[in-house]
Design an enzyme around this catalytic site. Structure first.
Site, PDB file in Angstrom:
ATOM      1  N   HIS A 104      -4.781   1.001  10.407  1.00  0.00           N
ATOM      2  CA  HIS A 104      -6.030   0.197  10.533  1.00  0.00           C
ATOM      3  C   HIS A 104      -6.010   0.597  12.054  1.00  0.00           C
ATOM      4  CE1 HIS A 104      -3.679  -2.700   7.307  1.00  0.00           C
ATOM      5  NE2 HIS A 104      -4.474  -1.579   7.241  1.00  0.00           N
ATOM      6  N   HIS A 161     -11.308  -0.929   6.205  1.00  0.00           N
ATOM      7  CA  HIS A 161     -10.360  -0.905   6.340  1.00  0.00           C
ATOM      8  C   HIS A 161      -9.737  -0.322   7.357  1.00  0.00           C
ATOM      9  CE1 HIS A 161      -6.488  -0.817   3.449  1.00  0.00           C
ATOM     10  NE2 HIS A 161      -6.094  -0.751   4.592  1.00  0.00           N
ATOM     11  N   HIS A 164      -0.689   5.394   7.592  1.00  0.00           N
ATOM     12  CA  HIS A 164      -1.325   5.040   6.945  1.00  0.00           C
ATOM     13  C   HIS A 164      -1.314   3.543   8.219  1.00  0.00           C
ATOM     14  CE1 HIS A 164      -4.670   1.855   6.009  1.00  0.00           C
ATOM     15  NE2 HIS A 164      -3.817   0.987   4.963  1.00  0.00           N
ATOM     16  N   GLU A 202       0.842  -1.229  -0.201  1.00  0.00           N
ATOM     17  CA  GLU A 202      -0.427   0.028   0.107  1.00  0.00           C
ATOM     18  C   GLU A 202       0.889   1.132   0.142  1.00  0.00           C
ATOM     19  OE1 GLU A 202      -3.643  -0.621   1.461  1.00  0.00           O
ATOM     20  OE2 GLU A 202      -2.423  -1.251   3.807  1.00  0.00           O
TER      21      GLU A 202
HETATM   22 ZN   LIG Z   1      -4.184  -0.864   4.981  1.00  0.00          ZN
END
Ligand SMILES: [Zn+2]
Length: 263
Positions: free
Chosen positions: A121, A189, A119, A100
Site C-alpha cells: 500500500h 488500495h 503487494h 490477500e
Molecule cells: Zn492490500
C-alpha cells in the site's frame, strides 16, 4: 511429512525452516532471503504493518512461499508457509495466513514467467490509482513502468467491497487486469509489483514507490510542459540492464538485514 532441507551455507547450522509438503527440498538460504525481502521492503518504506512478498517454489512451480500473517519487518525464516496455487496453506501448523494471499496464487497461475510477487500500500503510488493520470517511468531504475501500468478497480466486477482481494475470484480479476505487465495499481488500495526473481520483484516494488514520488515532484514542476518520461523502447532496454545491475541494490539491502539478524 517432514523432509530435510538443503543447506547451501557452509558452516551455518542445518536448521530446518519448514515442513515441506510439496516433497521438494528447499535451500535454507532461499527461505532466509524471502524473509529478508519482507524486512527490506519495510526498511524502504514500501510496506508498513501490512503488505507481503512471495516466491514461487523454485522446484515445484505449482507452489509458492510466503510469510504467515505478520508485519513484514518482523518476519523470520520460521514464519514462511508453503501454499498451493489456490492459496491453500499446506504446512500452516496453526499459523494464520494473509487474507490477500490470493493476489499471489492467481498471478502465479496466470503468469508462468513470474517467480515473485510484492503487494503493498506504498503511499506515493496510491494517487495514480485514484485519478486518470497514468504512472510513467521517470528514470531508468523504474524502466519497467514504461511498458504501462493498468489500474484494477475492484468495484467494476464486485461492486461495493471491503477493498481486499480476499478470494480466488478477486485474485483472478486482478491478474486479468495486470495481463502481461509487471505492475498493477489497485484503486484506493495499493499496488502489485512482480518479477522473474525475488530480487527483481523487490527492486520493482521499491522503485515503483520512488518513481511515483518523482512523478509527483515532476508534475508539480512542469507547469504545462511536456514530461519527457522514458518511452517503451527505452524502458525495455533499461529494464534488461536493471535485471542484473539491480543486484547491487539487493546486496546493499540484504547486508543491512544481515547486520540485524543472524540469517
Ligand atoms: Zn492490500
Amino acid at each position: 511429512m517432514d523432509v530435510p532441507v538443503v543447506n547451501r551455507s557452509a558452516g551455518k547450522s542445518s536448521r530446518k525452516f519448514m515442513s515441506n509438503k510439496s516433497g521438494v527440498p528447499l535451500a535454507t538460504d532461499l527461505i532466509a532471503d524471502l524473509a529478508a525481502a519482507s524486512r527490506i521492503l519495510a526498511a524502504q518504506g514500501v510496506v508498513d504493518g501490512f503488505g507481503h512478498v512471495s516466491l514461487r517454489h523454485p522446484a515445484a512451480p505449482d507452489r509458492y512461499l510466503m510469510a504467515r500473517s505478520l508485519a513484514p519487518a518482523l518476519v523470520t525464516p520460521d514464519d514462511i508457509i508453503e501454499y498451493d496455487l489456490d492459496s491453500n496453506a499446506v504446512n500452516a501448523n496453526g499459523r494464520s495466513s494473509f487474507v490477500e494471499r490470493f493476489i499471489h496464487g492467481e498471478i502465479y497461475k496466470a503468469r508462468p514467467d513470474i517467480q515473485s510477487v510484492v503487494h503493498s500500500h506504498s503511499p506515493s503510488v496510491i494517487p495514480f490509482g485514484l485519478v486518470g493520470v497514468p504512472l510513467q517511468a521517470m528514470f531508468h531504475n523504474a524502466a519497467f513502468i514504461a511498458a504501462g501500468v493498468p489500474v484494477f478497480d475492484i468495484r467494476e466486477k464486485f461492486g461495493a467491497t471491503d477493498m481486499l482481494v480476499g478470494n480466488r475470484e478477486k485474485g483472478l480479476a486482478l491478474a486479468a487486469v495486470m495481463g502481461e505487465k509487471d505492475v498493477v495499481l489497485m484503486r484506493a488500495h495499493g499496488s502489485v509489483a512482480c518479477g522473474p526473481t525475488l530480487q527483481t520483484a523487490v527492486f520493482r516494488a521499491v522503485y515503483t514507490e520512488v518513481n511515483a514520488r518523482i512523478q509527483h515532484w515532476t508534475m508539480a514542476l512542469k507547469d504545462g510542459a511536456i514530461m519527457a518520461a522514458l518511452d517503451a523502447d527505452e524502458g525495455r532496454l533499461a529494464d534488461a540492464i536493471n535485471q542484473t545491475a539491480g543486484m547491487r541494490a539487493w546486496e546493499l539491502w540484504r547486508n543491512r538485514v544481515r547486520a540485524e539478524v543472524n540469517w
